[in-house]
Design a protein around this motif. Structure first.
Motif, PDB file in Angstrom:
ATOM      1  N   GLY A 131      27.478  22.193  38.477  1.00  0.00           N
ATOM      2  CA  GLY A 131      26.341  22.665  39.252  1.00  0.00           C
ATOM      3  C   GLY A 131      26.616  23.900  40.075  1.00  0.00           C
ATOM      4  N   GLU A 132      27.738  24.579  39.815  1.00  0.00           N
ATOM      5  CA  GLU A 132      28.078  25.794  40.547  1.00  0.00           C
ATOM      6  C   GLU A 132      27.665  27.014  39.721  1.00  0.00           C
ATOM      7  OE1 GLU A 132      32.225  25.079  40.721  1.00  0.00           O
ATOM      8  OE2 GLU A 132      32.144  24.028  42.637  1.00  0.00           O
ATOM      9  N   TRP A 133      27.358  28.112  40.414  1.00  0.00           N
ATOM     10  CA  TRP A 133      26.988  29.349  39.729  1.00  0.00           C
ATOM     11  C   TRP A 133      28.226  30.209  39.547  1.00  0.00           C
ATOM     12  CZ3 TRP A 133      22.597  29.861  37.265  1.00  0.00           C
ATOM     13  CH2 TRP A 133      21.492  29.088  37.666  1.00  0.00           C
ATOM     14  N   LEU A 134      28.433  30.663  38.305  1.00  0.00           N
ATOM     15  CA  LEU A 134      29.610  31.434  37.936  1.00  0.00           C
ATOM     16  C   LEU A 134      29.177  32.795  37.407  1.00  0.00           C
ATOM     17  CD1 LEU A 134      32.705  31.535  37.319  1.00  0.00           C
ATOM     18  CD2 LEU A 134      32.170  30.564  35.074  1.00  0.00           C
ATOM     19  N   ASP A 135      29.737  33.878  37.957  1.00  0.00           N
ATOM     20  CA  ASP A 135      29.414  35.223  37.475  1.00  0.00           C
ATOM     21  C   ASP A 135      29.903  35.396  36.040  1.00  0.00           C
ATOM     22  OD1 ASP A 135      28.300  35.974  39.907  1.00  0.00           O
ATOM     23  OD2 ASP A 135      30.180  36.782  40.683  1.00  0.00           O
ATOM     24  N   VAL A 136      29.076  36.064  35.230  1.00  0.00           N
ATOM     25  CA  VAL A 136      29.455  36.422  33.867  1.00  0.00           C
ATOM     26  C   VAL A 136      29.589  37.937  33.835  1.00  0.00           C
ATOM     27  CG1 VAL A 136      28.833  36.324  31.424  1.00  0.00           C
ATOM     28  CG2 VAL A 136      28.199  34.436  32.955  1.00  0.00           C
ATOM     29  N   SER A 137      30.818  38.426  33.745  1.00  0.00           N
ATOM     30  CA  SER A 137      31.082  39.865  33.840  1.00  0.00           C
ATOM     31  C   SER A 137      32.019  40.296  32.717  1.00  0.00           C
ATOM     32  CB  SER A 137      31.699  40.207  35.204  1.00  0.00           C
ATOM     33  OG  SER A 137      30.847  39.804  36.257  1.00  0.00           O
ATOM     34  N   PRO A 138      31.484  40.497  31.505  1.00  0.00           N
ATOM     35  CA  PRO A 138      32.333  40.927  30.404  1.00  0.00           C
ATOM     36  C   PRO A 138      32.821  42.353  30.598  1.00  0.00           C
ATOM     37  CG  PRO A 138      30.034  40.898  29.724  1.00  0.00           C
ATOM     38  CD  PRO A 138      30.085  40.316  31.102  1.00  0.00           C
ATOM     39  N   PRO A 139      33.905  42.722  29.923  1.00  0.00           N
ATOM     40  CA  PRO A 139      34.370  44.113  29.984  1.00  0.00           C
ATOM     41  C   PRO A 139      33.304  45.059  29.452  1.00  0.00           C
ATOM     42  CG  PRO A 139      35.994  42.691  28.914  1.00  0.00           C
ATOM     43  CD  PRO A 139      34.753  41.884  29.062  1.00  0.00           C
ATOM     44  N   ASP A 140      33.411  46.326  29.836  1.00  0.00           N
ATOM     45  CA  ASP A 140      32.457  47.340  29.410  1.00  0.00           C
ATOM     46  C   ASP A 140      32.307  47.332  27.885  1.00  0.00           C
ATOM     47  OD1 ASP A 140      30.694  49.500  29.571  1.00  0.00           O
ATOM     48  OD2 ASP A 140      32.324  50.963  29.438  1.00  0.00           O
ATOM     49  N   GLY A 141      31.057  47.195  27.407  1.00  0.00           N
ATOM     50  CA  GLY A 141      30.787  47.227  25.982  1.00  0.00           C
ATOM     51  C   GLY A 141      30.915  45.902  25.273  1.00  0.00           C
TER      52      GLY A 141
END
Length: 312
Positions: A214-224
């Motif tokens: 139930g926690e919010w997790l950032d999704v931050s893939p590498p550029d491209g």
């Protein structure tokens, strides 16, 4: 798998290893991040440029391509139209949909309309058709790896997605204004309808997934790189063995609130006449079949489009 290890996978890894890794990431998060996906970076750059140019057109010009009664399937959908299921405020976005053109007389033509195209900017149609085809190929490749993870033949999805109702969405989140509905965010918490979503543009902050805890997790893939997630159709096929995960796009703060945000999700869909049947290997005494009644992909899609306000 701890939260901080949402993996970045390479599609150039050995096929068996990639199958295992993306399946495990889907089982844990409903999401994965994938680099080396093979979509040409110059093509992507051209598409970003043309996307920004289109959304910078005057409001009246964009509205010429809004088709009433189409549930946003093709062309332009104005700002403040879509709303997440059970949300109280509309999303702060506008978008353009590109789909698959079918030849005249095709048996699926009634449920999968052909594209419309704007007069400007120059090169828009050619670029977006090329990008759609690239997404389509990469998505089918990834589905073949998922099939292996599920114990299916590598080509199992080929028939179900042939001439499928996939959609490429060009998304614009304008700079935040003072006139938004109370509680409105760029994209309210939701799950996707389709099999899998391939998303470009998630490296711009804001995308979050909801973990099993139930926690919010950032999704931050590498550029491209691509953010890829399970949709409700794949969840249904696998009897929730591969879960469709709630995600959202938060509003930025400070200086970033004055800037537009763009993204390009490719919603990989089944063909409209595909009839769902739960995969037998995903049914057990501990996990009985949740979907004993069959439904076509088109009927399921329409049901969900009503829930998010695109189909009346």
């Amino acid at each position: 798998m701890p939260l901080e290890t949402l993996p970045v996978l390479s599609l150039e890894a050995p096929a068996g290893q990639f199958s295992q890794d993306i399946g495990d990431s889907f089982r844990t998060f409903g999401f994965a991040m994938v680099k080396d996906h093979g979509i040409d970076s110059d093509l992507i750059d051209r598409a970003w440029k043309l996307t920004a140019e289109f959304f910078a057109l005057p409001r009246e010009e964009k509205h010429r391509y809004h088709l009433e009664g189409m549930a946003g399937a093709r062309g332009y959908t104005p700002f403040g139209t879509e709303i997440a299921k059970d949300a109280k405020a509309h999303d702060l976005k506008e978008f353009w949909h590109v789909g698959r053109d079918l030849p005249e007389g095709h048996p699926l033509a009634d449920s999968q309309p052909n594209n419309i195209w704007p007069d400007a900017p120059t090169g828009f149609r050619e670029t977006m058709e090329e990008l759609f085809a690239a997404f389509d190929e990469t998505g089918a490749n990834i589905l073949s790896r998922i099939a292996v993870y599920l114990g299916l033949e590598e080509n199992w999805f080929d028939g179900p997605i042939e001439d499928g109702n996939s959609v490429m969405r060009l998304l614009h989140y304008p700079p935040l204004g003072d006139d938004a509905e109370e509680g409105a965010i760029r994209a309210g918490a939701h799950e996707d309808i389709n099999l899998i979503t391939l998303l470009l543009g998630a490296e711009e902050a804001g995308l979050q997934l909801k973990t099993r805890a139930g926690e919010w997790l950032d999704v931050s893939p590498p550029d491209g790189a691509l953010a890829i997630n399970v949709g409700d159709m794949l969840q249904r096929l696998t009897n929730h063995y591969l879960p469709s995960t709630t995600h959202r796009v938060l509003n930025p703060s400070g200086e970033r609130a004055k800037h537009s945000r763009y993204s390009m999700p490719f919603f990989l869909h089944l063909r409209s006449d595909y009839r769902f049947a739960t995969l037998p290997q995903c049914i057990s005494a501990e996990n009985p079949d949740r979907y004993p009644e069959s439904i076509t992909a088109d009927d399921y899609l329409k049901q969900r489009l009503r829930e998010i306000g695109l189909l009346k």
